[in-house]
Design a protein around this motif. Structure first.
Motif, mmCIF file in Angstrom:
data_model
loop_
_atom_site.group_PDB
_atom_site.id
_atom_site.type_symbol
_atom_site.label_atom_id
_atom_site.label_comp_id
_atom_site.label_asym_id
_atom_site.label_seq_id
_atom_site.Cartn_x
_atom_site.Cartn_y
_atom_site.Cartn_z
ATOM 1 N N MET A 154 0.841 -1.191 0.000
ATOM 2 C CA MET A 154 0.000 0.000 0.000
ATOM 3 C C MET A 154 0.880 1.246 0.000
ATOM 4 N N THR A 155 0.628 2.161 -0.903
ATOM 5 C CA THR A 155 1.378 3.403 -0.925
ATOM 6 C C THR A 155 0.674 4.437 -0.062
ATOM 7 N N VAL A 156 1.407 5.497 0.271
ATOM 8 C CA VAL A 156 0.832 6.568 1.080
ATOM 9 C C VAL A 156 -0.371 7.170 0.372
ATOM 10 N N ASP A 157 -0.243 7.413 -0.949
ATOM 11 C CA ASP A 157 -1.328 8.034 -1.698
ATOM 12 C C ASP A 157 -2.578 7.173 -1.693
ATOM 13 N N GLU A 158 -2.413 5.863 -1.843
ATOM 14 C CA GLU A 158 -3.567 4.967 -1.840
ATOM 15 C C GLU A 158 -4.261 4.993 -0.483
ATOM 16 N N ASN A 159 -3.492 5.041 0.576
ATOM 17 C CA ASN A 159 -4.053 5.092 1.913
ATOM 18 C C ASN A 159 -4.830 6.384 2.120
ATOM 19 N N VAL A 160 -4.284 7.495 1.649
ATOM 20 C CA VAL A 160 -4.967 8.785 1.746
ATOM 21 C C VAL A 160 -6.267 8.734 0.971
ATOM 22 N N TRP A 161 -6.236 8.170 -0.225
ATOM 23 C CA TRP A 161 -7.439 8.071 -1.053
ATOM 24 C C TRP A 161 -8.538 7.304 -0.322
ATOM 25 N N GLY A 162 -8.183 6.189 0.292
ATOM 26 C CA GLY A 162 -9.171 5.394 1.011
ATOM 27 C C GLY A 162 -9.799 6.149 2.164
ATOM 28 N N ARG A 163 -8.987 6.883 2.896
ATOM 29 C CA ARG A 163 -9.514 7.684 4.004
ATOM 30 C C ARG A 163 -10.457 8.770 3.497
ATOM 31 N N GLU A 164 -10.128 9.347 2.343
ATOM 32 C CA GLU A 164 -10.986 10.387 1.770
ATOM 33 C C GLU A 164 -12.330 9.801 1.332
ATOM 34 N N VAL A 165 -12.293 8.603 0.769
ATOM 35 C CA VAL A 165 -13.536 7.933 0.360
ATOM 36 C C VAL A 165 -14.448 7.732 1.567
ATOM 37 N N ILE A 166 -13.893 7.219 2.655
ATOM 38 C CA ILE A 166 -14.689 6.957 3.847
ATOM 39 C C ILE A 166 -15.148 8.263 4.490
ATOM 40 N N ALA A 167 -14.312 9.290 4.455
ATOM 41 C CA ALA A 167 -14.710 10.586 5.009
ATOM 42 C C ALA A 167 -15.934 11.133 4.268
ATOM 43 N N LYS A 168 -15.960 10.978 2.949
ATOM 44 C CA LYS A 168 -17.117 11.421 2.170
ATOM 45 C C LYS A 168 -18.355 10.616 2.543
ATOM 46 N N ALA A 169 -18.172 9.299 2.673
ATOM 47 C CA ALA A 169 -19.301 8.440 3.023
ATOM 48 C C ALA A 169 -19.871 8.804 4.387
ATOM 49 N N LEU A 170 -18.996 9.121 5.334
ATOM 50 C CA LEU A 170 -19.454 9.482 6.673
ATOM 51 C C LEU A 170 -20.226 10.804 6.673
ATOM 52 N N GLN A 171 -19.932 11.674 5.719
ATOM 53 C CA GLN A 171 -20.726 12.898 5.593
ATOM 54 C C GLN A 171 -22.185 12.556 5.298
ATOM 55 N N TYR A 172 -22.393 11.494 4.527
ATOM 56 C CA TYR A 172 -23.761 11.066 4.207
ATOM 57 C C TYR A 172 -24.448 10.437 5.417
ATOM 58 N N VAL A 173 -23.669 9.793 6.270
ATOM 59 C CA VAL A 173 -24.220 9.210 7.499
ATOM 60 C C VAL A 173 -24.629 10.300 8.483
ATOM 61 N N ASN A 174 -23.839 11.364 8.560
ATOM 62 C CA ASN A 174 -23.980 12.349 9.634
ATOM 63 C C ASN A 174 -24.611 13.673 9.219
ATOM 64 N N HIS A 175 -24.896 13.864 7.934
ATOM 65 C CA HIS A 175 -25.403 15.165 7.475
ATOM 66 C C HIS A 175 -26.737 15.512 8.132
ATOM 67 N N GLU A 176 -26.831 16.724 8.659
ATOM 68 C CA GLU A 176 -28.068 17.197 9.278
ATOM 69 C C GLU A 176 -28.799 18.136 8.338
ATOM 70 N N TRP A 177 -30.110 17.987 8.258
ATOM 71 C CA TRP A 177 -30.915 18.784 7.324
ATOM 72 C C TRP A 177 -32.317 18.966 7.889
ATOM 73 N N TYR A 178 -32.930 20.060 7.480
ATOM 74 C CA TYR A 178 -34.273 20.406 7.966
ATOM 75 C C TYR A 178 -35.285 20.081 6.879
ATOM 76 N N ALA A 179 -36.257 19.266 7.232
ATOM 77 C CA ALA A 179 -37.279 18.844 6.281
ATOM 78 C C ALA A 179 -38.579 19.612 6.511
ATOM 79 N N THR A 180 -39.366 19.725 5.455
ATOM 80 C CA THR A 180 -40.713 20.277 5.574
ATOM 81 C C THR A 180 -41.687 19.320 4.893
ATOM 82 N N ASP A 181 -42.964 19.637 4.980
ATOM 83 C CA ASP A 181 -43.979 18.793 4.344
ATOM 84 C C ASP A 181 -43.821 18.770 2.822
ATOM 85 N N LYS A 182 -43.158 19.787 2.259
ATOM 86 C CA LYS A 182 -42.938 19.825 0.805
ATOM 87 C C LYS A 182 -42.038 18.687 0.336
#
Length: 203
Positions: free
Chosen positions: A1-29
């Motif tokens: 595993m190269t350093v760059d590949e490891n960084v890429w993997g962490r970035e992928v998971i960081a993006k995915a976790l944004q989808y897990v944790n994103h907060e948003w306000y919903a309305t009836d619309k």
């Protein structure tokens, strides 16, 4: 595993976790159970959803919710999701029948949509397309952050880490109709392989 590949993997998971944790306000619309303006059938996974197969209604109008909803056929970025909610687009789509066409009036991601965004693919793919954009790995020992367990034509989940030292349980992030959102959870690796899942890494 190269350093760059490891960084890429962490970035992928960081993006995915944004989808897990994103907060948003919903309305009836943002709620719909019926046909949209294009004649596409939509069922948002809000608390009023009463599906026969999936009991996945979770988000509530007129309050802050956490997590990006599952949306059949969609691959919204966080920015696109946020803008869509403000514009009154529908928050997610969890059709009982997978033969139904997706709706562009909805925002959210399905399993391959989450992969599309996190892998920064040039277009929205389906799970059947994964062998075209990824390389199959032959051994569990090769897996690293950002790789996926995939069953082309069925489902895909991003690998985050192992939950135990024996590598029998994996922590994954995926979007499922049964849960109705992007979530982080643990799965038994042996059961995945028994169900036909394969490990892939982006080419």
């Amino acid at each position: 595993m190269t350093v760059d590949e490891n960084v890429w993997g962490r970035e992928v998971i960081a993006k995915a976790l944004q989808y897990v944790n994103h907060e948003w306000y919903a309305t009836d619309k943002n709620v719909l159970h019926g046909l949209d303006e294009d004649g596409r059938f939509v069922d948002t996974p809000d608390v009023t959803w009463n599906g026969e197969e999936f009991d996945c209604g979770w988000w509530k109008p007129n309050q802050v919710n956490r997590g990006i909803p599952y949306s059949w056929g969609n691959a919204s970025t966080i920015a696109e999701f946020s803008q869509g909610i403000l514009e009154g687009k529908f928050a997610g789509n969890v059709p009982e029948d997978k033969k139904r066409l997706g709706s562009q009036r909805c925002v959210g991601v399905d399993c391959s949509g989450l992969l599309t965004v996190c892998w920064e693919l040039p277009r929205k793919i389906a799970t059947r397309d994964i062998p075209d954009v990824a390389t199959k790995l032959d051994s569990l020992d090769e897996i690293r952050q950002g790789d996926v367990f995939a069953k082309p034509g069925s489902h895909v989940m991003l690998f985050k880490e192992f939950a135990d030292k024996d590598k029998t349980v994996a922590t994954i992030i995926d979007a499922t109709r049964s849960i109705g959102r992007v979530s982080q959870r643990n799965v038994v690796v042996e059961e995945l392989f028994a169900e036909g899942y394969v490990i892939y890494r982006r080419k």
